[in-house]
Write an enzyme that holds these catalytic residues in place. Structure first.
Site, PDB file in Angstrom:
ATOM      1  N   ASP A 199      -8.535  -6.383 131.033  1.00 19.51           N
ATOM      2  CA  ASP A 199      -8.499  -6.742 129.609  1.00 19.51           C
ATOM      3  C   ASP A 199      -7.223  -6.230 128.926  1.00 19.51           C
ATOM      4  OD1 ASP A 199     -11.125  -7.556 130.195  1.00 19.51           O
ATOM      5  OD2 ASP A 199     -11.941  -5.644 129.545  1.00 19.51           O
ATOM      6  N   ASP A 203     -25.769  -3.378 129.334  1.00 19.57           N
ATOM      7  CA  ASP A 203     -26.897  -4.282 129.522  1.00 19.57           C
ATOM      8  C   ASP A 203     -27.520  -4.696 128.193  1.00 19.57           C
ATOM      9  OD1 ASP A 203     -28.061  -1.893 128.800  1.00 19.57           O
ATOM     10  OD2 ASP A 203     -29.409  -1.767 130.529  1.00 19.57           O
ATOM     11  N   VAL A 205     -17.303  -4.978 120.035  1.00 18.25           N
ATOM     12  CA  VAL A 205     -16.364  -4.610 121.099  1.00 18.25           C
ATOM     13  C   VAL A 205     -15.168  -5.564 121.069  1.00 18.25           C
ATOM     14  CG1 VAL A 205     -18.144  -3.626 122.594  1.00 18.25           C
ATOM     15  CG2 VAL A 205     -17.568  -6.050 122.793  1.00 18.25           C
ATOM     16  N   SER A 229     -18.183 -10.062 121.468  1.00 16.91           N
ATOM     17  CA  SER A 229     -18.392 -10.471 122.854  1.00 16.91           C
ATOM     18  C   SER A 229     -19.839 -10.899 123.018  1.00 16.91           C
ATOM     19  CB  SER A 229     -18.079  -9.315 123.809  1.00 16.91           C
ATOM     20  OG  SER A 229     -18.474  -9.621 125.129  1.00 16.91           O
ATOM     21  N   HIS A 240     -25.896 -15.582 122.164  1.00 16.62           N
ATOM     22  CA  HIS A 240     -25.531 -15.005 123.466  1.00 16.62           C
ATOM     23  C   HIS A 240     -24.671 -15.932 124.314  1.00 16.62           C
ATOM     24  CE1 HIS A 240     -27.945 -11.487 122.793  1.00 16.62           C
ATOM     25  NE2 HIS A 240     -29.058 -12.175 122.699  1.00 16.62           N
ATOM     26  N   ARG A 244     -21.473 -17.031 126.286  1.00 18.72           N
ATOM     27  CA  ARG A 244     -20.532 -16.171 127.018  1.00 18.72           C
ATOM     28  C   ARG A 244     -19.104 -16.466 126.541  1.00 18.72           C
ATOM     29  NH1 ARG A 244     -21.713 -15.515 133.283  1.00 18.72           N
ATOM     30  NH2 ARG A 244     -21.121 -17.716 133.409  1.00 18.72           N
ATOM     31  N   GLU A 275     -15.817 -14.238 124.750  1.00 14.74           N
ATOM     32  CA  GLU A 275     -15.357 -12.888 124.419  1.00 14.74           C
ATOM     33  C   GLU A 275     -13.843 -12.814 124.487  1.00 14.74           C
ATOM     34  OE1 GLU A 275     -17.099 -10.271 127.290  1.00 14.74           O
ATOM     35  OE2 GLU A 275     -15.734 -10.858 128.886  1.00 14.74           O
ATOM     36  N   HIS A 288      -9.496 -12.648 129.587  1.00 16.98           N
ATOM     37  CA  HIS A 288      -9.397 -11.599 128.570  1.00 16.98           C
ATOM     38  C   HIS A 288      -7.927 -11.270 128.311  1.00 16.98           C
ATOM     39  CE1 HIS A 288     -11.782  -8.372 126.389  1.00 16.98           C
ATOM     40  NE2 HIS A 288     -10.547  -8.343 125.915  1.00 16.98           N
TER      41      HIS A 288
END
Length: 783
Positions: free
Chosen positions: A45, A133, A182, A200, A232, A234, A236, A336
């Site tokens: 990242d 998690d 984040v 994210s 949710h 995906r 980020e 990223h």
């Protein structure tokens, strides 16, 4: 290495056949070139900042690196630790400075940070940590007088994951709509205002305005404004770059999962204001892009059609007979990213981490240049940056064969391998796709393919690491947000192609075949290879083996055809009886294979590829035994195992037990390997284990073979079923063991690998079988 194939037939000498191939794609660029060298570093990242003449990247786990040319990187830090200099200040360290963050996030590591210099001349690091998690995260800021630290904490800015409690907007925290705090990116807009974009998965990507003096958020914003994502999805790693060339703000994000099987890919949208709205090339407002809450968690299908996908998994595949060596150049789960516009040169740079085909989870920094196409969208140069300058390209250096990749719009772990196309002199495209191409102006390209709007981009001369030469490339994107890339192959006639294939075509060690052979059917420039066996009852024309009652010698004939050119190459093959002993190294005063099927082992130093080493002998279990001094290994012949069914057995008497030290090691690549360790890693409590790096398979035995005395060890593999034995007793059974040895040129060694401390102790009677022995058979050879 002992070669066990024979050649018949005639062919044009390769040197003469290839002499005409070194035709430069751009004569002015090729007049006198120096091979390009890179120096790699690993920062997950990577977020870029330039200070003086040096570029820095800061990434997850408090890793960092620096460079002055965006080609040769120096690793600065690697992990979160009490000695990491970025936060080391007297008795203070990262754990003491960020104790509240670690406590809230319930973790001991950090995720992707960002560093920016504010008006006070100090450097502000926006750090963050996440439980992993769940979106229980904390995001804060620390300040340093110098970019390399030490950084002193100013405090937490935002938290997430406060289940059942009010969040920053007053509502009870809801991960479907509130962000995971984040992955910050802090930037100034063209009006001098300071912004932070972050988020994210969870509720998506958010942006909020910051105080340019304190570096803290302006009051009353809650979590800020949502720009994209939610439920949710995906998505980020948001990063914003302003381009004066187009006067747009570009928001880069990564879709999919970050690991090698996650399908990570980079996408971009753009806006005329820093806080959006951001649109993709189809005109879709990215604020409307989110997962379908009625679908399973992390539903990718809802988001895959949106954003301009600038890069996904791909491979410019090098085929047999192509220039260079290896499998080619490409990326797995690249993403990223950060981005940088260099006002002095007008260059745009994309900085990201990537994994690689056949290298598992290993990752490194990569930098590619970007160029703005005719529609104002960034297109990414196919190969990594060498600070090349875009320049006029002549048509004659464009026409020819290309490796072609279409990145499509999917989110998938599939690696899109290149296909062969030809850009013809009349402007047509033939081969894997049909269409037309045009050189627009000095270096712009427009490609038209059926069923798609035009692809617009640029031609560029770049350094190809595989062929070690400069080549013409193109990169382009369409209004559907699909990107394509091409890399020109050196001009070759049909006879030159078949000559190169003939020279390289190999089946490895075919002197003791016990399983099916993989016979390549195609090669460079879509040349066709057909095979014929002299004994199809034992080995078919497709390489399938029917076990004979006794060893059988046969000949495989390869016919290589490209256009009007055909050449023939033959290989001598010995097929061994299934279940028979393939090799037996008895160490009776020498390193010979007692069966005679393979050559003798050779001494190496402390690693497989380091010369040197010395072995002595002592009385063993059967005759003599080899004594390893802790600085020596034995390189065995390539191809000892070439199927998914085999047994390895040996006697070991370790002088010491050292974690990760291998007794027996076999590998197809640096990522696909197996290793028998007298003492394993911490995840099996240091027990003796059989280990594979292909899928990180841990076959721990729950015990250690003792130092200073003999133990018989063995392991059997049969199509994924694995058993491991000590002194004839089965100590581990499992399934889904990786199929590593899919070729006949695997690398094998005793006592050493490419990485770890060499074995110290004795070894005797190494046996390799072409079958998985039964419990009783293993017990019988352990007596």
């Amino acid at each position: 290495m002992t070669k066990s194939f024979s050649l018949w037939g005639s062919v044009v000498p390769l040197a003469a056949a290839l002499a005409a191939c070194a035709i430069a794609p751009n004569a002015s660029a090729q007049a006198a070139y120096t091979p390009v060298a890179f120096q790699n570093a690993s920062v997950h990242d990577p977020s870029v900042i330039k200070s003086g003449n040096t570029y820095y990247v800061f990434g997850s786990h408090l890793a960092s690196a620096k460079t002055t040319d965006l080609m040769k990187w120096t690793q600065m830090t690697e992990s979160v630790s009490a000695t990491n200099p970025l936060f080391l200040n007297g008795s203070a360290n990262v754990y003491t400075e960020l104790a509240e963050t670690f406590s809230w996030a319930q973790t001991s590591t950090l995720w992707a940070p960002d560093v920016i210099k504010l008006a006070d001349g100090k450097y502000y690091m926006y750090y963050n940590a996440c439980k992993g998690d769940s979106p229980r995260s904390a995001l804060g800021v620390a300040v340093a007088d110098k970019i390399e630290g030490p950084y002193v904490n100013k405090g937490i800015i935002l938290k997430s994951g406060m289940w059942g409690q009010a969040s920053y907007d007053g509502a009870i925290y809801d991960a479907l709509k509130h962000p995971n705090t984040v992955d910050p990116n802090v930037f100034f807009d063209q009006g001098g205002r300071l912004w932070m974009i972050y988020g994210s998965y969870s509720g998506g990507i958010f942006i909020m305005q910051m105080n340019p003096v304190t570096g803290m958020p302006l009051a009353g914003q809650g979590y800020g404004k949502r720009l994209m994502g939610g439920n949710h999805s995906r998505i980020e790693g948001a990063y914003v770059m302003y381009s004066p060339a187009t006067q747009y703000y570009y928001m880069f994000t990564s879709f999919g999962g970050l690991d090698a099987n996650g399908g990570y890919n980079m996408r971009v949208s753009r806006a005329t204001a820093p806080d959006g709205p951001y649109y993709d090339a189809q005109g879709v407002n990215m604020a409307n892009v989110k997962a379908d809450p009625s679908k399973p968690l992390f539903d990718d299908a809802s988001i895959a059609p949106y954003g301009v996908k600038i890069m996904g998994n791909f491979l410019f595949e090098r085929k047999i007979g192509d220039a260079g060596a290896g499998i080619g150049t490409g990326y797995v789960s690249a993403g990223h990213n950060s981005a940088y516009y260099d006002a002095a040169t007008g260059r745009h740079f994309l900085i990201f981490h990537s994994r690689f085909p056949e290298r598992g989870e290993q990752h490194e920094i990569r930098v590619h240049q970007m160029f703005m196409n005719a529609d104002g969208w960034p297109v990414v140069a196919p190969y990594r940056n060498t600070n090349e300058t875009i320049a006029p390209v002549r048509r004659e250096f464009i026409m020819g064969d290309y490796m072609y990749v279409n990145h499509a719009k999917d989110i998938s772990a599939t690696i899109k391998k290149s296909r062969l196309i030809t850009l013809n002199a009349n402007g047509s495209i033939t081969g894997a796709v049909s269409g037309t191409w045009a050189l627009v102006g000095n270096y712009q390209v427009e490609i038209n393919l059926p069923g798609s709007p035009p692809f617009k981009g640029v031609f560029l001369t770049q350094w190809d690491e595989t062929s070690k030469s400069y080549v013409t490339t193109f990169t382009a994107t369409s209004r559907e947000g699909v990107s394509i890339m091409g890399s020109r192959l050196m001009p070759r006639t049909d006879s030159q192609v078949t000559a190169a294939i003939y020279n390289e075509l190999s089946l490895g060690n075919t002197g003791a075949v016990t399983g099916d052979l993989v016979l390549p059917a195609s090669a460079a420039r879509d040349a066709v290879i057909t095979w014929k066996s002299s004994n199809p009852a034992v080995m078919s024309n497709t390489g399938q083996v029917t076990s004979p009652a006794s060893d059988v010698n046969l000949t495989l004939t390869a016919t290589i055809t490209k256009g009007t050119s055909t050449v023939v190459k033959q290989f001598a093959v010995t097929v061994r009886k299934l279940g028979s002993m393939v090799a037996n190294y008895t160490f009776d005063g020498n390193l010979r294979d007692a069966t005679g099927a393979f050559g003798a082992g050779t001494l190496v130093g402390s690693k497989i590829d380091i010369a040197g080493g010395s072995i002595s002998y002592e009385p063993g279990i059967k005759g003599s035994a080899a004594v390893f001094n802790g600085a020596t290994g034995i390189r065995l012949p390539d191809g000892l195992i070439s199927s998914n069914t085999y047994t390895v057995a040996m006697w070991l008497k370790p002088a010491q037990l050292t974690a990760f030290t291998t007794a027996f090691f076999g590998a197809r690549t640096g990522d696909a390997w197996i290793s028998f360790l007298p003492k394993g890693h911490d995840f099996v409590g240091g027990a003796t284990m059989l280990w594979s790096g292909t899928a990180w398979y841990d076959a721990g035995l729950g015990m250690n073979i003792p130092a200073g005395q003999w133990s018989h060890v063995a392991f059997t593999v049969k199509n994924g079923a694995v058993n491991v034995y000590v002194n004839g007793a089965r100590r581990f059974s499992g399934t889904n063991f990786p199929n590593v040895f899919t070729t006949t040129n695997g690398v094998f060694a005793l006592g050493v690998n490419w990485w770890d401390t060499p074995y110290k102790g004795s070894m005797d009677d190494l046996r390799i079988y072409g079958a998985a022995l039964s419990d009783g058979e293993v017990a019988s050879i352990a007596r």
